[in-house]
Enzyme design. Sequence first.
Site, PDB file in Angstrom:
ATOM      1  N   HIS A  23      45.871  -3.470  27.757  1.00  0.00           N
ATOM      2  CA  HIS A  23      45.750  -2.617  28.938  1.00  0.00           C
ATOM      3  C   HIS A  23      46.970  -2.885  29.812  1.00  0.00           C
ATOM      4  CE1 HIS A  23      44.007  -0.212  32.040  1.00  0.00           C
ATOM      5  NE2 HIS A  23      44.003  -1.216  32.907  1.00  0.00           N
ATOM      6  N   CYS A 111      47.151   4.352  29.685  1.00  0.00           N
ATOM      7  CA  CYS A 111      47.525   3.450  30.779  1.00  0.00           C
ATOM      8  C   CYS A 111      48.968   2.966  30.675  1.00  0.00           C
ATOM      9  CB  CYS A 111      46.560   2.257  30.834  1.00  0.00           C
ATOM     10  SG  CYS A 111      46.465   1.290  29.314  1.00  0.00           S
TER      11      CYS A 111
END
Length: 158
Positions: A23, A111
């Site tokens: 992430h 992301c």
Amino acid sequence: MAEGRRDPQPGDLIEIFRPLYQHWALYVGDGYVIHVTDEEASSIFLSSSSISATRAKVKMELLKDVVKNDNWRVNNKYDRSRTPRRVKEIIRDAEQWIGEEVSYDVLTNNCEHFVTELRYGEALCDQVEEAINGGVIAAALGIVASVAAFAARALLRR
């Protein structure tokens, strides 16, 4: 070089190592990051990686709350090949997204794309390219193994 540091500076990219993916967030200072997250995901394992997600929200949260118990590092990996934008511009543009719902696609708008667009002015994501290339290589190896097994059976029948 900033890659691998644990003392983030405003404008740095933060790579967070989740169990099945990485992430990404953008450090904005005072312990906070801005990141894209899939709020409908049922667990941290799915957040920002849900293949079925089409919408996500841009949030500003404390880095420690986003990281939880996962490992993380500063990783401005594209600094070698691209010039980062000015920090004030990066932060200003990132803050304008807070609270916005954005389109999300695990392959083309995730992301990592979000934070690299802010830092470099270009949406980049090695993670997707590596997964696609890895999948192609795995598929090719599977085909080669199948052909080899078929050839071996054919030779044994003779």
